[in-house]
Design a protein around this motif. Structure first.
Motif, PDB file in Angstrom:
ATOM      1  N   ASP A 101     -18.143  51.186 -20.559  1.00  0.00           N
ATOM      2  CA  ASP A 101     -17.939  50.903 -19.135  1.00  0.00           C
ATOM      3  C   ASP A 101     -16.453  50.655 -18.898  1.00  0.00           C
ATOM      4  OD1 ASP A 101     -20.675  51.031 -18.681  1.00  0.00           O
ATOM      5  OD2 ASP A 101     -20.950  48.892 -19.069  1.00  0.00           O
ATOM      6  N   SER A 102     -15.886  51.285 -17.880  1.00  0.00           N
ATOM      7  CA  SER A 102     -14.461  51.179 -17.619  1.00  0.00           C
ATOM      8  C   SER A 102     -14.152  50.044 -16.638  1.00  0.00           C
ATOM      9  CB  SER A 102     -13.933  52.505 -17.039  1.00  0.00           C
ATOM     10  OG  SER A 102     -12.607  52.350 -16.586  1.00  0.00           O
ATOM     11  N   PRO A 103     -13.326  49.062 -17.016  1.00  0.00           N
ATOM     12  CA  PRO A 103     -12.899  48.017 -16.081  1.00  0.00           C
ATOM     13  C   PRO A 103     -12.111  48.561 -14.886  1.00  0.00           C
ATOM     14  CG  PRO A 103     -12.541  47.304 -18.335  1.00  0.00           C
ATOM     15  CD  PRO A 103     -12.896  48.767 -18.391  1.00  0.00           C
ATOM     16  N   ASP A 104     -11.610  49.788 -14.976  1.00  0.00           N
ATOM     17  CA  ASP A 104     -10.906  50.377 -13.842  1.00  0.00           C
ATOM     18  C   ASP A 104     -11.812  50.568 -12.634  1.00  0.00           C
ATOM     19  OD1 ASP A 104      -8.456  50.534 -15.159  1.00  0.00           O
ATOM     20  OD2 ASP A 104      -8.901  52.511 -16.010  1.00  0.00           O
ATOM     21  N   GLU A 105     -13.128  50.486 -12.831  1.00  0.00           N
ATOM     22  CA  GLU A 105     -14.083  50.605 -11.728  1.00  0.00           C
ATOM     23  C   GLU A 105     -14.190  49.317 -10.917  1.00  0.00           C
ATOM     24  OE1 GLU A 105     -15.399  53.458 -11.154  1.00  0.00           O
ATOM     25  OE2 GLU A 105     -15.362  54.546 -13.059  1.00  0.00           O
ATOM     26  N   ILE A 106     -13.683  48.220 -11.444  1.00  0.00           N
ATOM     27  CA  ILE A 106     -13.887  46.915 -10.820  1.00  0.00           C
ATOM     28  C   ILE A 106     -13.347  46.831  -9.386  1.00  0.00           C
ATOM     29  CG2 ILE A 106     -13.210  44.475 -10.943  1.00  0.00           C
ATOM     30  CD1 ILE A 106     -13.563  44.629 -13.959  1.00  0.00           C
ATOM     31  N   PRO A 107     -12.130  47.287  -9.089  1.00  0.00           N
ATOM     32  CA  PRO A 107     -11.626  47.143  -7.713  1.00  0.00           C
ATOM     33  C   PRO A 107     -12.519  47.798  -6.660  1.00  0.00           C
ATOM     34  CG  PRO A 107      -9.824  47.663  -9.198  1.00  0.00           C
ATOM     35  CD  PRO A 107     -11.082  47.814  -9.997  1.00  0.00           C
ATOM     36  N   GLU A 108     -13.019  48.991  -6.942  1.00  0.00           N
ATOM     37  CA  GLU A 108     -13.870  49.665  -5.959  1.00  0.00           C
ATOM     38  C   GLU A 108     -15.223  48.965  -5.841  1.00  0.00           C
ATOM     39  OE1 GLU A 108     -15.228  52.329  -3.066  1.00  0.00           O
ATOM     40  OE2 GLU A 108     -13.237  51.705  -3.748  1.00  0.00           O
ATOM     41  N   LEU A 109     -15.762  48.501  -6.948  1.00  0.00           N
ATOM     42  CA  LEU A 109     -17.014  47.749  -6.896  1.00  0.00           C
ATOM     43  C   LEU A 109     -16.836  46.473  -6.074  1.00  0.00           C
ATOM     44  CD1 LEU A 109     -18.197  48.094 -10.616  1.00  0.00           C
ATOM     45  CD2 LEU A 109     -19.268  49.159  -8.622  1.00  0.00           C
ATOM     46  N   TYR A 110     -15.734  45.797  -6.285  1.00  0.00           N
ATOM     47  CA  TYR A 110     -15.443  44.573  -5.535  1.00  0.00           C
ATOM     48  C   TYR A 110     -15.316  44.871  -4.043  1.00  0.00           C
ATOM     49  CZ  TYR A 110     -12.926  40.378  -4.004  1.00  0.00           C
ATOM     50  OH  TYR A 110     -12.539  39.240  -3.335  1.00  0.00           O
ATOM     51  N   ARG A 111     -14.655  45.989  -3.715  1.00  0.00           N
ATOM     52  CA  ARG A 111     -14.496  46.365  -2.307  1.00  0.00           C
ATOM     53  C   ARG A 111     -15.842  46.666  -1.656  1.00  0.00           C
ATOM     54  NH1 ARG A 111     -14.715  50.083   1.164  1.00  0.00           N
ATOM     55  NH2 ARG A 111     -15.605  51.541  -0.354  1.00  0.00           N
ATOM     56  N   MET A 112     -16.733  47.338  -2.390  1.00  0.00           N
ATOM     57  CA  MET A 112     -18.039  47.690  -1.824  1.00  0.00           C
ATOM     58  C   MET A 112     -18.870  46.450  -1.519  1.00  0.00           C
ATOM     59  SD  MET A 112     -19.004  51.071  -4.092  1.00  0.00           S
ATOM     60  CE  MET A 112     -20.498  51.471  -3.141  1.00  0.00           C
ATOM     61  N   ILE A 113     -18.681  45.397  -2.324  1.00  0.00           N
ATOM     62  CA  ILE A 113     -19.403  44.143  -2.070  1.00  0.00           C
ATOM     63  C   ILE A 113     -18.767  43.381  -0.906  1.00  0.00           C
ATOM     64  CG2 ILE A 113     -20.020  41.879  -3.004  1.00  0.00           C
ATOM     65  CD1 ILE A 113     -21.686  44.048  -4.235  1.00  0.00           C
ATOM     66  N   THR A 114     -17.454  43.216  -0.937  1.00  0.00           N
ATOM     67  CA  THR A 114     -16.778  42.340   0.031  1.00  0.00           C
ATOM     68  C   THR A 114     -16.491  43.016   1.367  1.00  0.00           C
ATOM     69  OG1 THR A 114     -14.635  42.947  -0.937  1.00  0.00           O
ATOM     70  CG2 THR A 114     -15.723  40.970  -1.794  1.00  0.00           C
ATOM     71  N   VAL A 115     -16.267  44.316   1.370  1.00  0.00           N
ATOM     72  CA  VAL A 115     -15.918  45.021   2.607  1.00  0.00           C
ATOM     73  C   VAL A 115     -17.117  45.774   3.172  1.00  0.00           C
ATOM     74  CG1 VAL A 115     -14.426  46.775   3.647  1.00  0.00           C
ATOM     75  CG2 VAL A 115     -13.505  45.247   1.885  1.00  0.00           C
ATOM     76  N   ASP A 116     -17.781  46.553   2.330  1.00  0.00           N
ATOM     77  CA  ASP A 116     -18.927  47.333   2.807  1.00  0.00           C
ATOM     78  C   ASP A 116     -20.180  46.496   2.990  1.00  0.00           C
ATOM     79  OD1 ASP A 116     -17.251  49.478   2.724  1.00  0.00           O
ATOM     80  OD2 ASP A 116     -18.052  50.322   0.857  1.00  0.00           O
ATOM     81  N   GLY A 117     -20.215  45.311   2.406  1.00  0.00           N
ATOM     82  CA  GLY A 117     -21.317  44.386   2.658  1.00  0.00           C
ATOM     83  C   GLY A 117     -22.553  44.588   1.799  1.00  0.00           C
ATOM     84  N   TYR A 118     -22.412  45.249   0.674  1.00  0.00           N
ATOM     85  CA  TYR A 118     -23.567  45.420  -0.212  1.00  0.00           C
ATOM     86  C   TYR A 118     -23.887  44.106  -0.920  1.00  0.00           C
ATOM     87  CZ  TYR A 118     -23.393  50.507   0.269  1.00  0.00           C
ATOM     88  OH  TYR A 118     -23.429  51.796   0.763  1.00  0.00           O
ATOM     89  N   ASP A 119     -25.170  43.912  -1.216  1.00  0.00           N
ATOM     90  CA  ASP A 119     -25.589  42.787  -2.041  1.00  0.00           C
ATOM     91  C   ASP A 119     -25.417  43.107  -3.519  1.00  0.00           C
ATOM     92  OD1 ASP A 119     -26.508  41.165   0.129  1.00  0.00           O
ATOM     93  OD2 ASP A 119     -28.315  42.403   0.237  1.00  0.00           O
ATOM     94  N   LEU A 120     -25.664  44.349  -3.858  1.00  0.00           N
ATOM     95  CA  LEU A 120     -25.593  44.792  -5.249  1.00  0.00           C
ATOM     96  C   LEU A 120     -25.128  46.247  -5.271  1.00  0.00           C
ATOM     97  CD1 LEU A 120     -28.386  44.257  -7.934  1.00  0.00           C
ATOM     98  CD2 LEU A 120     -27.304  46.483  -7.681  1.00  0.00           C
ATOM     99  N   VAL A 121     -24.241  46.570  -6.186  1.00  0.00           N
ATOM    100  CA  VAL A 121     -23.801  47.950  -6.384  1.00  0.00           C
ATOM    101  C   VAL A 121     -23.995  48.290  -7.858  1.00  0.00           C
ATOM    102  CG1 VAL A 121     -21.923  49.610  -6.235  1.00  0.00           C
ATOM    103  CG2 VAL A 121     -22.116  47.798  -4.516  1.00  0.00           C
ATOM    104  N   SER A 122     -24.741  49.339  -8.120  1.00  0.00           N
ATOM    105  CA  SER A 122     -25.038  49.743  -9.491  1.00  0.00           C
ATOM    106  C   SER A 122     -24.221  50.968  -9.866  1.00  0.00           C
ATOM    107  CB  SER A 122     -26.538  50.047  -9.638  1.00  0.00           C
ATOM    108  OG  SER A 122     -26.852  50.405 -10.969  1.00  0.00           O
ATOM    109  N   GLY A 123     -23.669  50.956 -11.069  1.00  0.00           N
ATOM    110  CA  GLY A 123     -22.934  52.116 -11.538  1.00  0.00           C
ATOM    111  C   GLY A 123     -23.868  53.249 -11.931  1.00  0.00           C
TER     112      GLY A 123
END
Length: 322
Positions: A101-123
């Motif tokens: 799993d690549s930690p480089d994915e973290i910023p976009e995952l964080y954005r999807m939770i905090t900005v897009d309003g998701y409760d959970l985002v699965s890779g």
């Protein structure tokens, strides 16, 4: 400081000493570039190699690192449950420790939770570097999970996921439930579940810790989750329904056999004793089974009303950074 912590990265692991330092440095680089406030939680699931030594050194060197070590191997679900309860960040990210799993994915995952309003985002590991013996059963398991749960994800068992903090705090995990976390989240009321295509990397060190039996366990736990979700608070609705139906069918067959005998006697026809008819024993089994199922439902109702759930039963030998 805890209230302002943006991210908790929870990493369950078992015998991954070769990859931990590289994974730590990779995560720290991403966090530093993005300016996040964060913590890294390593949950050592009873490793027999040098994993805990590495975690202890990392926690001494980096105040953002915390570690928990189990007395023995409890499994990934136990590690995640412990990590979720210890996490303080507003967004919780899970990563596997094998560098796939690549930690480089973290910023976009964080954005999807905090900005897009998701409760959970699965890779979603759209392109995998796994053998067919692993990818084919995984696709089948994912298809069944979608059908049972209604959660439309391509990869339920992906190690990289992002959660709002209330989602992980609501979970009470046991068994092999780590494969079905999106389903647990949905049935806890968190329905905004998204998916992100993530990069899957070939394993760099060691070998996989999971065998083919994990798919059997995954299916069994999926059935358990489905049952518990629907009937844990009303077991009589499940056992009582089947019990009543079985009792009714058995009683109906018995009445038919007795009525048939009485009719033949009244009309001076040949007849045989009810107990000589194989259908009688089928009816007897159905009646007994019906009574047992009804009693199981009744006892289940009593247990639900008086039960008190216990959590945190995993024996921890050491902690670091707490």
């Amino acid at each position: 400081m805890t209230d302002k912590l943006q991210l908790s990265v929870v990493i369950p692991l078992y015998n991954e000493d070769e990859s931990l330092l590289e994974l730590h440095d990779w995560i720290v680089r991403v966090m530093t570039e993005q300016g996040y406030t964060y913590e890294i939680l390593f949950i050592d699931d009873g490793s027999t190699d040098r994993s805990w030594e590495v975690i202890s050194r990392l926690s001494e060197r980096n105040p953002h690192v915390r570690g928990v070590r189990f007395m023995r191997n409890y499994g990934k679900t136990a590690a995640l449950q412990t990590g979720f309860q210890a996490a303080r960040g507003q967004v919780v990210i899970t990563l596997d420790a094998d560098l796939q799993d690549s930690p480089d994915e973290i910023p976009e995952l964080y954005r999807m939770i905090t900005v897009d309003g998701y409760d959970l985002v699965s890779g979603w590991k759209q392109k995998r570097y796994d053998p067919l013996s692993k990818t084919i059963p995984t696709k089948f398991f994912n298809a069944v999970s979608r059908w049972v749960s209604g959660v439309q994800l391509h990869d339920f068992n992906s190690g990289i996921k992002a959660y709002r903090q209330p989602v992980v705090k609501s979970m009470n995990l046991y068994g092999e439930m780590h494969r079905n976390l999106p389903i647990v989240a949905k049935w806890n009321g968190f329905t905004r579940i998204g998916e992100k295509v993530v990069k899957h990397q070939a394993r760099k060190y060691g070998s996989t810790k999971f065998g083919l039996d994990r798919f059997i366990n995954g299916f069994l736990d999926l059935l358990v989750i489905a049952f518990v979700q629907k009937f844990s608070r009303r077991p009589m609705h499940f056992f009582g329904t089947f019990g009543t139906l079985s009792f009714f069918i058995g009683s109906l067959i018995t009445v038919y056999l007795i009525g048939e005998k009485l009719y033949n006697i009244a009309n001076q026809l040949r007849y045989r004793n009810v107990t000589d008819n194989p259908l009688f024993f089928l009816a007897l089994v159905a009646i007994i089974l019906g009574v047992q199922l009804f009693l199981a439902g009744f006892l289940g109702e009593m247990m639900v009303r008086q039960s008190s759930h216990k959590t945190g039963d995993y024996l921890i030998s050491e902690k670091a950074g707490f």
